[in-house]
Design an enzyme around this catalytic site. Structure first.
Site, mmCIF file in Angstrom:
data_model
loop_
_atom_site.group_PDB
_atom_site.id
_atom_site.type_symbol
_atom_site.label_atom_id
_atom_site.label_comp_id
_atom_site.label_asym_id
_atom_site.label_seq_id
_atom_site.Cartn_x
_atom_site.Cartn_y
_atom_site.Cartn_z
ATOM 1 N N GLU A 123 0.741 -1.112 0.127
ATOM 2 C CA GLU A 123 -0.148 0.076 -0.031
ATOM 3 C C GLU A 123 0.864 1.283 0.041
ATOM 4 O OE1 GLU A 123 -4.095 -0.747 1.932
ATOM 5 O OE2 GLU A 123 -2.601 -1.075 3.299
ATOM 6 N N HIS A 244 -8.711 10.047 3.660
ATOM 7 C CA HIS A 244 -8.553 9.098 2.728
ATOM 8 C C HIS A 244 -8.555 9.810 1.595
ATOM 9 C CE1 HIS A 244 -8.073 5.353 0.597
ATOM 10 N NE2 HIS A 244 -7.836 4.821 1.684
ATOM 11 N N ARG A 293 -0.543 8.767 1.573
ATOM 12 C CA ARG A 293 -2.071 9.245 1.637
ATOM 13 C C ARG A 293 -1.992 10.949 1.543
ATOM 14 N NH1 ARG A 293 -4.941 5.260 5.299
ATOM 15 N NH2 ARG A 293 -4.843 3.575 3.675
ATOM 16 N N HIS A 352 -10.807 9.959 7.547
ATOM 17 C CA HIS A 352 -10.605 8.715 7.566
ATOM 18 C C HIS A 352 -9.828 8.281 8.968
ATOM 19 C CE1 HIS A 352 -9.908 4.614 6.388
ATOM 20 N NE2 HIS A 352 -8.699 4.652 6.194
ATOM 21 N N ARG A 387 -0.378 8.570 9.252
ATOM 22 C CA ARG A 387 -0.423 7.296 9.608
ATOM 23 C C ARG A 387 0.164 6.504 8.440
ATOM 24 N NH1 ARG A 387 -4.980 2.837 8.914
ATOM 25 N NH2 ARG A 387 -5.669 4.439 7.579
HETATM 26 C C1 LIG Z 1 -13.428 2.100 6.053
HETATM 27 C C2 LIG Z 1 -12.032 1.737 6.920
HETATM 28 C C3 LIG Z 1 -11.260 0.885 6.240
HETATM 29 C C4 LIG Z 1 -9.945 0.849 6.955
HETATM 30 N N1 LIG Z 1 -8.849 0.209 6.238
HETATM 31 C C5 LIG Z 1 -7.917 -0.125 7.335
HETATM 32 C C6 LIG Z 1 -7.050 -1.097 6.851
HETATM 33 O O1 LIG Z 1 -7.234 -1.812 5.599
HETATM 34 N N2 LIG Z 1 -5.801 -1.134 7.571
HETATM 35 C C7 LIG Z 1 -5.916 -0.542 8.715
HETATM 36 O O2 LIG Z 1 -4.728 -0.681 9.626
HETATM 37 N N3 LIG Z 1 -6.598 0.242 9.355
HETATM 38 C C8 LIG Z 1 -7.603 0.488 8.667
HETATM 39 N N4 LIG Z 1 -8.742 1.331 8.739
HETATM 40 C C9 LIG Z 1 -8.630 2.016 10.296
HETATM 41 C C10 LIG Z 1 -8.999 1.052 11.440
HETATM 42 O O3 LIG Z 1 -10.072 0.230 10.921
HETATM 43 C C11 LIG Z 1 -9.239 1.577 12.777
HETATM 44 O O4 LIG Z 1 -8.118 2.331 13.021
HETATM 45 C C12 LIG Z 1 -9.088 0.436 13.845
HETATM 46 O O5 LIG Z 1 -10.068 -0.636 13.469
HETATM 47 C C13 LIG Z 1 -9.747 1.079 15.205
HETATM 48 O O6 LIG Z 1 -9.820 0.073 15.975
HETATM 49 P P1 LIG Z 1 -10.318 0.357 17.409
HETATM 50 O O7 LIG Z 1 -10.755 -1.205 18.117
HETATM 51 O O8 LIG Z 1 -9.583 1.469 18.061
HETATM 52 O O9 LIG Z 1 -11.828 1.004 17.191
HETATM 53 P P2 LIG Z 1 -13.309 0.596 16.281
HETATM 54 O O10 LIG Z 1 -12.981 -0.641 15.865
HETATM 55 O O11 LIG Z 1 -13.819 1.859 15.815
HETATM 56 O O12 LIG Z 1 -13.967 0.274 17.789
HETATM 57 C C14 LIG Z 1 -14.536 1.285 18.560
HETATM 58 C C15 LIG Z 1 -15.252 0.723 19.542
HETATM 59 O O13 LIG Z 1 -15.741 1.439 20.552
HETATM 60 C C16 LIG Z 1 -17.328 1.527 20.885
HETATM 61 N N5 LIG Z 1 -17.511 2.785 21.441
HETATM 62 C C17 LIG Z 1 -17.210 4.092 21.036
HETATM 63 N N6 LIG Z 1 -17.654 4.975 21.786
HETATM 64 C C18 LIG Z 1 -18.061 4.442 22.978
HETATM 65 C C19 LIG Z 1 -18.850 4.769 24.044
HETATM 66 N N7 LIG Z 1 -19.031 6.043 24.447
HETATM 67 N N8 LIG Z 1 -19.166 3.831 24.910
HETATM 68 C C20 LIG Z 1 -19.031 2.336 24.487
HETATM 69 N N9 LIG Z 1 -18.644 2.145 23.498
HETATM 70 C C21 LIG Z 1 -18.019 3.076 22.674
HETATM 71 C C22 LIG Z 1 -17.599 1.442 19.339
HETATM 72 O O14 LIG Z 1 -18.918 1.055 19.276
HETATM 73 C C23 LIG Z 1 -16.805 0.360 18.895
HETATM 74 O O15 LIG Z 1 -16.991 -1.074 19.313
HETATM 75 C C24 LIG Z 1 -9.859 1.613 8.425
HETATM 76 C C25 LIG Z 1 -10.850 2.500 8.699
HETATM 77 C C26 LIG Z 1 -12.161 2.642 8.146
HETATM 78 C C27 LIG Z 1 -13.198 3.327 8.804
#
Ligand SMILES: Cc1cc2nc3c(=O)[nH]c(=O)nc-3n(C[C@H](O)[C@H](O)[C@H](O)COP(=O)(O)OP(=O)(O)OC[C@H]3O[C@@H](n4cnc5c(N)ncnc54)[C@H](O)[C@@H]3O)c2cc1C
Length: 539
Positions: A123, A244, A293, A352, A387
């Site tokens: 990528e 993005h 990016r 993004h 990032r």
């Molecule tokens: C479309 C898209 C494509 C992507 N592609 C990639 C990729 O190919 N490779 C890569 O490395 N990264 C990618 N990313 C980024 C990556 O997906 C995220 O940075 C990563 O998944 C974040 O994980 P996380 O567990 O921190 O948060 P999330 O997976 O967003 O989870 C957050 C959690 O917290 C919960 N939450 C939020 N607020 C509260 C609250 N007040 N009380 C209780 N629960 C709450 C939510 O409901 C959720 O369960 C992408 C992101 C997107 C949007």
């Protein structure tokens, strides 16, 4: 400072409270369970909602022939534009391969080449093929599936869905010893209550919903970062929002989550074209369509501004077996009336990824004892000013394990502490103001920013604060969190008078050595913001 909310009516306890069920929350829960502690994991919607399941491109790890953690480190530092925390990056790339192996052992199935080896793609910004993917472009869905299955199988992890965490609870010693939360439930756990534990880990994900167009799902309202601010924790690097470059353009009036066209598509040979059909990236950067990016997003914005168009084009017609390699993207295009086999795909940048967040150390510890953060809500410093693609899923895995290790080292010696009565209550912002906030942020604090555009956004936010009031409720709490984040993003973007990484100030177009420091934002007990600096070095 706390959100205005009813008094807690019930209490639940566990050794550790984890907020969020993305890769960060789920992995932290499993790692902590390996040490035998009880875990309460709460999540504000269904367990599979969050950015993790939407991740397409994959997860980066130095596993391929000719690759090494040192090469991965070099690419990460380059993308981060001088603001990476070098120790955190070193931990990420050296512990990454083992963290991915643990994920595979927990059941995640990655795509394999004909040889049987895990297939690795490339990528933007990576000089090696090091991106593992699953189901073609369904990497996040596979990771989410595997981790949720492992969590469900563990009776020591209690999961509560539809549980929106509001604020941190602190003991008299200043340690975080729980959270207040609102549960849409039944029986004894319903309405506002308290979850008490010896440590709280925030894995609440991103804040893309601050902007009008984003790839982030509706739950990405930055609640954890706003909570940490209100609790007095340090917040860093929030001006570095990654836009993005290639998000499917659905029309000027579309808002909220928009379909992403993964960067991996360009890794497999797709090219960007302007309205005149020219491959404009060739003259912008030596890596052309695979430039980092921020470079691609800025080049697209420049093309759009120059030609007065609302998008550019992505041509995928030369990508071999596009519909099989990227089945979800293919279907998403068809659903919007675009046939990628014959049509060029209209794309434009959208918010993004938040490179900044709750400032944490190498063990995920925030500046307040007892409060940890992991994943996109945290600022470990691995991303610096920008990032590197596919490093965020990896960050969630690696730092989840480090948090668990720290909790194991410290938890046994800790006594349970009782929370104090909550302090001042914050005025709530009306959910109706959300579109005004998001539009102002996209216009004034988007890909391209100036002092004038940022000050105009600040004025709109001030007016919203004067005019907007709401009663307690889920949508008002989310709107208030979004408003708080909009304020700190604009404040930091105004302070940083340079262009670096994903922060592009048109009135300060150069990168400046004197700005090689992070901006730290803090909120006092009366809700007033102040800022400080953290010097960044190569050590
Ligand atoms: C479309 C898209 C494509 C992507 N592609 C990639 C990729 O190919 N490779 C890569 O490395 N990264 C990618 N990313 C980024 C990556 O997906 C995220 O940075 C990563 O998944 C974040 O994980 P996380 O567990 O921190 O948060 P999330 O997976 O967003 O989870 C957050 C959690 O917290 C919960 N939450 C939020 N607020 C509260 C609250 N007040 N009380 C209780 N629960 C709450 C939510 O409901 C959720 O369960 C992408 C992101 C997107 C949007």
């Amino acid at each position: 400072m706390k959100l205005l909310a009813p008094e807690p009516g019930w209490t639940i306890t566990s050794d550790v409270i984890i907020v969020g069920s993305g890769i960060a929350g789920l992995t932290t829960a499993l790692q902590i369970r390996a040490y035998g502690y009880s875990v309460l994991l709460v999540t504000k919607a269904r367990v599979d909602e969050g950015s993790t399941k939407w991740a397409q491109g994959g997860i980066a790890a130095a596993l391929g022939p000719g690759d090494s953690p040192a090469a991965h480190e070099a690419d990460t530092l380059k993308a981060g534009a001088g603001l990476c925390d070098t120790k955190a990056v070193h931990a990420l790339v050296t512990e990454g391969p083992e963290a991915v192996a643990r994920l595979i052992a927990r059941g995640a199935v990655f795509d394999r080449a004909a040889s049987g080896e895990i297939a690795l793609t490339r990528e933007g910004g990576h000089l090696q093929n090091r991106i593992l993917h699953a189901g073609g472009d369904a990497t996040g869905a596979e990771i989410s599936r595997a981790l949720l299955a492992a969590v469900t199988d563990d009776p020591g992890i209690e999961v509560i869905e539809h549980a929106l965490v509001l604020d941190a609870l602190k003991s008299a010693s200043g340690r975080v010893c729980g959270v207040t939360l609102h549960v849409i439930g039944e029986g004894s756990i319903d309405g506002v209550g308290r979850a008490l534990g010896k440590a709280v880990i925030l894995g609440t994900g991103g804040l893309g919903q601050v902007f009008a167009q984003t790839t982030n799902p509706s739950v990405s309202t930055g609640d954890g970062v706003a909570l940490a601010l209100r609790a007095g924790a340090d917040i860093a690097d929030v001006e570095f929002i990654q836009f993005h470059p290639t998000v499917l353009y659905l029309g000027a009036k579309s808002s909220g989550q928009q379909p992403l066209i993964s960067e991996a598509v360009r890794g497999e040979g797709a090219v960007l074209l302007n309205d005149a059909g020219e491959q404009f990236m060739r003259v912008v950067h030596p890596l052309a369509d695979l430039a980092p990016r921020d470079v691609v997003a800025k080049a697209i914005m420049s093309q759009m501004l120059e030609s007065g168009t609302e998008h550019v084009w992505l041509d995928v017609r030369k990508v071999e077996n596009f519909s099989e390699r990227f089945p979800n993207i293919y279907q998403s295009c068809l659903a919007h009336g675009i046939n990628p086999d014959v049509d060029r795909i209209p794309v434009a940048p959208a918010a993004h990824y938040a490179s900044g967040g709750i400032r944490v150390d190498l063990y995920g510890r925030s500046s307040i004892p007892g409060l940890y953060a992991c994943g996109e809500s945290a600022c470990t410093g691995v991303h610096g000013a920008n990032r590197l693609a596919s490093n965020s899923l990896l960050e969630g895995l690696v730092f989840a394990a480090r948090i668990a290790d720290d909790i194991h080292r410290t938890l046994r010696q800790l006594k349970r502490e009782e929370p104090m009565v909550l302090a001042e209550r914050e005025i709530l912002i009306s959910p109706e103001a959300r579109s005004e906030i998001a539009n102002a942020m996209s216009l004034g604090a988007g890909v391209i920013r100036t002092r004038t555009s940022l000050e105009k956004t600040e004025q709109i936010l001030e007016r919203v604060l004067q005019e907007s009031r709401a009663m307690p409720g889920v949508s008002a709490w989310e709107a208030t969190n979004l408003f708080t984040l909009a304020k700190v993003i604009v404040a930091s973007a105004l302070i940083r008078e340079e262009t670096r990484g994903s922060h592009w100030r048109e009135d300060f177009p150069e990168q400046s050595q004197s700005w090689r420091k992070r901006i730290i934002e803090r909120m006092d007990a009366n809700g007033r913001l102040s800022h400080g600096y953290e010097e960044v070095s190569d050590d």
